[in-house]
Design a protein around this motif. Structure first.
Motif, short mmCIF file in Angstrom:
data_model
loop_
_atom_site.label_atom_id
_atom_site.label_comp_id
_atom_site.label_asym_id
_atom_site.label_seq_id
_atom_site.Cartn_x
_atom_site.Cartn_y
_atom_site.Cartn_z
N THR A 109 -14.07 -5.23 -5.10
CA THR A 109 -15.19 -4.66 -5.85
C THR A 109 -14.57 -3.76 -6.90
OG1 THR A 109 -15.43 -2.79 -4.34
CG2 THR A 109 -16.76 -4.75 -3.85
N ASP A 110 -15.38 -2.91 -7.54
CA ASP A 110 -14.86 -2.07 -8.62
C ASP A 110 -13.75 -1.12 -8.16
OD1 ASP A 110 -16.45 -3.22 -10.51
OD2 ASP A 110 -18.05 -1.73 -10.30
N ASP A 111 -13.96 -0.44 -7.02
CA ASP A 111 -12.97 0.54 -6.59
C ASP A 111 -12.39 0.30 -5.20
OD1 ASP A 111 -15.32 1.09 -5.33
OD2 ASP A 111 -15.19 3.26 -5.55
N THR A 112 -12.79 -0.78 -4.53
CA THR A 112 -12.25 -1.10 -3.22
C THR A 112 -11.75 -2.55 -3.18
OG1 THR A 112 -14.39 -1.78 -2.35
CG2 THR A 112 -13.76 0.52 -2.00
N MET A 126 -9.98 -0.94 1.64
CA MET A 126 -9.29 0.27 1.21
C MET A 126 -9.53 0.49 -0.29
SD MET A 126 -5.28 -0.92 1.21
CE MET A 126 -5.15 -0.33 2.83
N GLN A 127 -9.25 1.68 -0.73
CA GLN A 127 -9.41 2.01 -2.14
C GLN A 127 -8.28 1.39 -2.94
OE1 GLN A 127 -9.48 6.24 -2.43
NE2 GLN A 127 -11.61 6.39 -1.78
N LYS A 128 -8.60 1.02 -4.19
CA LYS A 128 -7.57 0.46 -5.06
C LYS A 128 -6.46 1.46 -5.32
CE LYS A 128 -9.85 -3.06 -7.83
NZ LYS A 128 -10.25 -3.43 -9.19
N SER A 129 -6.77 2.73 -5.29
CA SER A 129 -5.76 3.75 -5.58
C SER A 129 -4.66 3.79 -4.53
CB SER A 129 -6.41 5.12 -5.71
OG SER A 129 -7.06 5.47 -4.49
N ALA A 130 -4.85 3.15 -3.36
CA ALA A 130 -3.82 3.12 -2.33
C ALA A 130 -2.79 2.03 -2.59
CB ALA A 130 -4.47 2.90 -0.96
N THR A 134 0.84 -1.20 0.00
CA THR A 134 0.00 0.00 0.00
C THR A 134 0.87 1.25 0.00
OG1 THR A 134 -0.11 0.15 2.41
CG2 THR A 134 -1.77 -1.21 1.32
#
Length: 90
Positions: free
Chosen positions: A60-63, A78-82, A48
């Motif tokens: 899921t799509d974004d987590t 957590m968010q995928k962006s992390a 991360t």
């Protein structure tokens, strides 16, 4: 008249330089991050942005839900962006 041509060439040079120094590397990085996000799957070990290693348990799509350490009770959404790095299991 010769001075105007110089400024046109100079402006074109600066625009080209800006493209190769700023815009092109940024687009390559966006593409790399998009490919990284698409490649994440359940069971992958991830790193991360805060420096924690974990295993993807659910998505899921974004987590994503990440399990940290050997403790089965430590699962955090957590968010995928992390996610900054993905290691596929052998």
């Amino acid at each position: 008249m010769g001075g105007v041509g110089f400024w046109v060439v100079y402006a074109a040079f600066l625009i080209g330089l800006m493209y190769f120094v700023a815009i092109r590397p940024q687009n390559k990085e966006k593409k790399r991050v998009a490919e990284l996000m698409e490649s994440i799957a359940v069971g992958d070990t991830i790193l991360t942005s805060s420096g924690f290693y974990g295993v993807v348990i659910d998505m899921t799509d974004d987590t994503v839900i990440i399990e940290f350490g050997n403790n089965k009770n430590c699962r955090i959404p957590m968010q995928k962006s992390a996610i900054v790095q993905v290691e596929k299991p052998e």
